[in-house]
Design an enzyme around this catalytic site. Structure first.
Site, PDB file in Angstrom:
ATOM      1  N   MET A  30       0.902  31.797  16.172  1.00  0.00           N
ATOM      2  CA  MET A  30       0.923  31.209  17.516  1.00  0.00           C
ATOM      3  C   MET A  30       1.962  30.087  17.588  1.00  0.00           C
ATOM      4  SD  MET A  30      -2.903  31.453  19.021  1.00  0.00           S
ATOM      5  CE  MET A  30      -3.566  29.981  18.258  1.00  0.00           C
ATOM      6  N   GLY A  31       2.856  30.043  16.603  1.00  0.00           N
ATOM      7  CA  GLY A  31       3.949  29.083  16.654  1.00  0.00           C
ATOM      8  C   GLY A  31       3.569  27.680  16.202  1.00  0.00           C
ATOM      9  N   HIS A  34       4.153  25.411  10.434  1.00  0.00           N
ATOM     10  CA  HIS A  34       4.102  24.438   9.333  1.00  0.00           C
ATOM     11  C   HIS A  34       4.259  25.196   8.028  1.00  0.00           C
ATOM     12  CE1 HIS A  34       0.080  25.988   8.917  1.00  0.00           C
ATOM     13  NE2 HIS A  34      -0.265  25.562  10.137  1.00  0.00           N
ATOM     14  N   HIS A  37       2.335  28.562   7.574  1.00  0.00           N
ATOM     15  CA  HIS A  37       2.985  29.731   8.169  1.00  0.00           C
ATOM     16  C   HIS A  37       4.182  30.174   7.326  1.00  0.00           C
ATOM     17  CE1 HIS A  37       1.342  27.685  11.932  1.00  0.00           C
ATOM     18  NE2 HIS A  37       0.844  28.887  12.072  1.00  0.00           N
ATOM     19  N   GLN A  61      -7.787  34.482  23.334  1.00  0.00           N
ATOM     20  CA  GLN A  61      -8.650  33.981  22.261  1.00  0.00           C
ATOM     21  C   GLN A  61      -9.090  32.537  22.453  1.00  0.00           C
ATOM     22  OE1 GLN A  61      -5.462  34.769  19.277  1.00  0.00           O
ATOM     23  NE2 GLN A  61      -6.214  32.924  18.279  1.00  0.00           N
ATOM     24  N   ASP A 150      -8.112  30.740   7.917  1.00  0.00           N
ATOM     25  CA  ASP A 150      -8.952  31.337   8.958  1.00  0.00           C
ATOM     26  C   ASP A 150      -9.702  32.506   8.319  1.00  0.00           C
ATOM     27  OD1 ASP A 150      -7.871  29.956  11.603  1.00  0.00           O
ATOM     28  OD2 ASP A 150      -6.176  30.375  10.302  1.00  0.00           O
TER      29      ASP A 150
END
Ligand code: AMP
Length: 282
Positions: A30-31, A34, A37, A61, A150
Site C-alpha cells: 500500500m506504499g 520502509h 517492504h 480493507q 501481518d
C-alpha cells in the site's frame, strides 16, 4: 522500470512474460515503503526473473472509522526505492480502475478471518482477499510475497490460494524491525515522540512472553496477563487483543505445548499497531 496504471496493460505485460517462460513474482504493497517492504522486494528480486510491485491503498480493507483518507503516501519516494531494488514493473491503479461501479463480487475466507484482527475490523479480510485475488488475476504471478508482520493476513491468503486452487506459491518474510525492536510499519508515522517510546511495549511484551516460555511457563492465560500488564504500564496504550493461538487454525490455546502464535494489536495514540512471535518450548 515500467509504471503501469491500467489493468489491461498489466495483464498484457505479464502475459508476454509468461509466454517468454520467465518466473513472475508479485509483492503487493500500500506504499509509503520502509525497509520491511524493501526486504520483501529484495527476496522477490532473488526468487524470480520479473518482479512486480503493486502500489494500491485498497479502500475495501478499511472500515468507515479507519485511516483510509489519511493513510500516508510518498509515491516519488516509493518509485525510487522500487527502482533501486530492481523492480521491473510497478502496478499502481486508481481506485476507480480497481473497483468500477459495476463490481459485485467479493472473496471471503470464512473461519480464520473471524479471530484476532477480524474481531475488531469486520470486513477487513474480505477487502484484503478480494484485492489480492484481483491483483493475482491482473499480474499473473507464479509467486507472491507477504510479510509475517501481518501474520493473519499471510495465513488467510495461503488459505484462499489453497481453497480456490490458485497456482501461486505464497512466501512469507520475517518481520523487519527498527534497531530498538519496533516492527516497521507505515502507521508508525502517526506516532509522536512519546508514543513512539510506548510503542516499544509491543516488542517488549513479545520478548517477555518468550522469556516466560523459556523458563517453563506453559499457561497461556498467565503469559497473556503478564504481557497485558507490561503494555498497560506504558502511557497512551490501549489493548485491542492479545492472543495465544494455533499458528495455522488461529484458534485459542490454553497451554503452550508446541509452537504457538502470540499475536497482539495495541492502539498507541492514533496508531493501531500489530506484532507477533512464534512461541516455542526450549
Ligand atoms: P502494507 O503496505 O502495509 O500493506 O504491507 C505490504 C507488505 O509488506 C505486506 O505483505 C506486509 O506484511 C509487509 N510488511 C509490512 N511491514 C513489514 C515489516 N516490518 N517486515 C516485513 N514485512 C512487512
Amino acid at each position: 522500470m515500467e509504471i503501469i496504471e491500467k489493468i489491461t496493460v498489466m495483464q498484457e505485460t505479464s502475459e508476454k512474460w509468461r509466454r517468454d517462460g520467465v518466473l513472475i513474482v508479485l509483492v503487493p504493497t500500500m506504499g509509503f515503503l520502509h525497509e520491511g517492504h524493501v526486504e520483501l522486494l529484495r527476496v522477490g528480486r532473488q526468487k524470480g526473473d520479473r518482479l512486480i510491485m503493486s502500489l494500491f491503498v485498497n479502500p475495501a480493507q478499511f472500515g468507515p472509522q479507519e485511516d483510509y483518507q489519511t493513510y500516508p503516501s510518498d509515491t516519488e519516494g516509493d518509485l525510487e526505492k522500487a527502482r533501486s531494488v530492481g523492480v521491473d514493473a510497478v502496478f499502481m491503479p486508481t481506485a476507480q480502475e480497481m473497483y468500477p461501479d459495476r463490481s459485485q463480487t467479493t472473496v471471503n475466507v470464512e473461519e480464520i478471518t473471524q479471530y484476532l484482527c477480524g474481531e475488531s475490523r469486520p470486513g477487513h479480510f474480505a477487502g484484503v482477499t478480494t484485492v489480492v485475488a484481483k491483483l493475482f488475476n491482473i499480474t499473473k504471478p507464479h509467486l507472491a510475497i507477504f510479510g509475517e508482520k501481518d501474520y493473519q493476513q499471510l495465513v488467510v491468503i495461503k488459505q484462499m490460494v489453497r481453497d480456490l486452487d490458485m497456482d501461486i506459491d505464497v512466501v512469507g518474510v520475517p518481520t523487519v524491525r527498527e534497531q530498538d525492536g519496533l516492527a516497521m510499519s507505515s502507521r508508525n508515522n502517526y506516532l509522536s515522540a512519546e508514543e513512539r517510546v510506548s510503542a516499544l511495549s509491543l516488542k517488549k511484551g513479545l520478548d517477555l512472553a518468550s522469556a516466560l516460555v523459556a523458563t517453563g511457563e506453559k499457561n497461556a492465560g498467565k503469559i497473556k496477563n503478564s504481557v497485558r500488564e507490561l503494555i498497560l504500564n506504558h502511557p497512551f496504550t490501549e489493548i485491542d487483543y492479545i492472543t495465544i493461538c494455533d499458528p495455522e487454525k488461529l484458534t485459542d490455546i490454553e497451554r503452550v505445548d508446541g509452537p504457538c502464535l502470540l499475536a497482539l494489536a495495541v492502539r498507541v495514540g492514533k496508531a493501531r499497531l500489530i506484532d507477533n512471535i512464534i512461541l516455542r518450548e526450549h
